[in-house]
Design an enzyme around this catalytic site. Sequence first.
Site, PDB file in Angstrom:
ATOM      1  N   SER A 174       1.543  -3.327  11.008  1.00 58.51           N
ATOM      2  CA  SER A 174       0.221  -3.829  10.594  1.00 58.51           C
ATOM      3  C   SER A 174      -0.757  -4.061  11.726  1.00 58.51           C
ATOM      4  O   SER A 174      -1.964  -4.005  11.511  1.00 58.51           O
ATOM      5  CB  SER A 174       0.320  -5.154   9.846  1.00 58.51           C
ATOM      6  OG  SER A 174       1.592  -5.573   9.559  1.00 58.51           O
ATOM      7  N   HIS A 214       1.833  -0.698   4.301  1.00 61.47           N
ATOM      8  CA  HIS A 214       0.594  -0.013   4.703  1.00 61.47           C
ATOM      9  C   HIS A 214       0.658   1.491   4.477  1.00 61.47           C
ATOM     10  O   HIS A 214      -0.317   2.193   4.733  1.00 61.47           O
ATOM     11  CB  HIS A 214       0.285  -0.281   6.178  1.00 61.47           C
ATOM     12  CG  HIS A 214      -0.089  -1.697   6.439  1.00 61.47           C
ATOM     13  ND1 HIS A 214      -1.312  -2.217   6.110  1.00 61.47           N
ATOM     14  CD2 HIS A 214       0.627  -2.719   6.963  1.00 61.47           C
ATOM     15  CE1 HIS A 214      -1.357  -3.491   6.433  1.00 61.47           C
ATOM     16  NE2 HIS A 214      -0.182  -3.820   6.946  1.00 61.47           N
ATOM     17  N   LYS A 258      -2.330  -3.051  -1.419  1.00 64.19           N
ATOM     18  CA  LYS A 258      -3.100  -2.420  -0.344  1.00 64.19           C
ATOM     19  C   LYS A 258      -3.691  -1.117  -0.880  1.00 64.19           C
ATOM     20  O   LYS A 258      -4.661  -1.155  -1.625  1.00 64.19           O
ATOM     21  CB  LYS A 258      -2.232  -2.298   0.892  1.00 64.19           C
ATOM     22  CG  LYS A 258      -2.040  -3.702   1.479  1.00 64.19           C
ATOM     23  CD  LYS A 258      -1.155  -3.828   2.660  1.00 64.19           C
ATOM     24  CE  LYS A 258      -1.220  -5.281   3.143  1.00 64.19           C
ATOM     25  NZ  LYS A 258       0.003  -5.745   3.741  1.00 64.19           N
TER      26      LYS A 258
HETATM   27  C1  LIG Z   1       0.600  -7.018   3.564  1.00 64.97           C
HETATM   28  C2  LIG Z   1       2.014  -6.823   3.922  1.00 64.97           C
HETATM   29  C3  LIG Z   1       3.028  -7.372   3.144  1.00 64.97           C
HETATM   30  C4  LIG Z   1       2.746  -8.305   2.000  1.00 64.97           C
HETATM   31  O1  LIG Z   1       2.238  -7.634   0.901  1.00 64.97           O
HETATM   32  P1  LIG Z   1       1.381  -8.449  -0.170  1.00 64.97           P
HETATM   33  O2  LIG Z   1       1.470  -7.633  -1.386  1.00 64.97           O
HETATM   34  O3  LIG Z   1       0.014  -8.583   0.400  1.00 64.97           O
HETATM   35  O4  LIG Z   1       2.051  -9.786  -0.323  1.00 64.97           O
HETATM   36  C5  LIG Z   1       4.334  -7.078   3.466  1.00 64.97           C
HETATM   37  N1  LIG Z   1       4.628  -6.302   4.528  1.00 64.97           N
HETATM   38  C6  LIG Z   1       3.676  -5.775   5.316  1.00 64.97           C
HETATM   39  C7  LIG Z   1       4.066  -4.905   6.469  1.00 64.97           C
HETATM   40  C8  LIG Z   1       2.341  -6.037   5.045  1.00 64.97           C
HETATM   41  O5  LIG Z   1       1.401  -5.531   5.834  1.00 64.97           O
END
Ligand SMILES: *Cc1c(COP(=O)(O)O)cnc(C)c1O
Length: 387
Positions: free
Chosen positions: A182, A210, A241
């Site tokens: 991320s 992602h 996302k």
């Molecule tokens: C955003 C994210 C999550 C969490 O996902 P949500 O659906 O927003 O709770 C988990 N792992 C990674 C690598 C993320 O970037």
Amino acid sequence: MSGERLAWIDDELARLAAADLDRHLQTHDGPQGATLAYRGRAFVNFGSNDYLGLAADPRLAAAAQAAAAGEGWGSGSSALVVGHGAAHASLERALAEFEEAEAALLFSTGYAANLGTIAALVGRGDVVFSDELNHASIVDGCRLSRAEVRIYPHGDVGTLAAELRDAYAFRRRLIVTDGIFSMDGDVAPLADLAELAERHACMLMVDEAHATGVLGARGRGACEAAGVEDRVDVRVGTLSKALGGIGGFVAGRRSLIDWLVNRARPYVFSTALPPAAAAAAEAALQIVRTEPERRTTLFDQATMLRRELASAGWDVGPSTSQIIPLVVGAAAETMRLAAALRERGFLVPPIRPPSVPEGAARLRLSLAYGHTPAMLTELLAALKELR
Ligand SMILES: *Cc1c(COP(=O)(O)O)cnc(C)c1O
């Protein structure tokens, strides 16, 4: 009285502010998109994880509206009690089919999926190997599991291999990694990890948060792009996302999913998603299938932007994806740059410790399908000027 007992919080907040590490909410108007308005002023939005531009797609809203009209808004309880309805079951089938997995399981968020899955796979007497840059939800899942946690240096398969050779005394072993990371936008060495997992009889879990909808010929993520899907035991994804909505999921073997239904605490003890959220996600999956140009355009634009930024002298780190860090170093300078970009009409989130290591503060550009070439050209011009 209680104000006094919480006085320590004022001191801590003042300390954060003095170190330029305090954070504040800002409320935007209108829908999420390539542009976003604050107090009536529109900005080009480089902060969203809505990579395919689906968050405000009318087809998702229409699917949600139809489901809410037919099945109501709330799900009523956790899935195991009475919360699992037709929309959830339909989405789980669609996810399993999309992922070419035996089965898939819906969680209320990606965060909950990681938390519940890791803690269901390992416990006391087990060991989990976790990349040092893994997402906070993986870190928290490792902690919750009470397994021994061995953090390996980012992407360092050599160190991991040495650690694995010494890990045979543990009952169960798990390697867990982000697919796309991320904060740096780079991709885990998945082929090497798959090989290590096989050689050392170790479970392998990849978080595609992602990458779902973005990487791979069919948009299934980093494992698809690396050709290792069959060699990864547990694939976690998010619907929040690129899929533009809310929710998380796990895809894998039927037995894995059955085990999670029994043992993943955030699944067992938390209310199921509203059926409308499931219906919207299924509409989004359909768009991922039928409109591959969204991910190919995104990929091409990200490649172009990384090249241009690097040649303008910016440190874009190891990124190979739509997440492009501009590593600055000091938190205060990062905040200054973010403010200067904002004045010029660009929202580029500053990322500071504890999200990144001390001294590695950065601006983080998240590219989206809806960014026009003109938006990117203007951003580049602004960044050249500020450099
Ligand atoms: C955003 C994210 C999550 C969490 O996902 P949500 O659906 O927003 O709770 C988990 N792992 C990674 C690598 C993320 O970037």
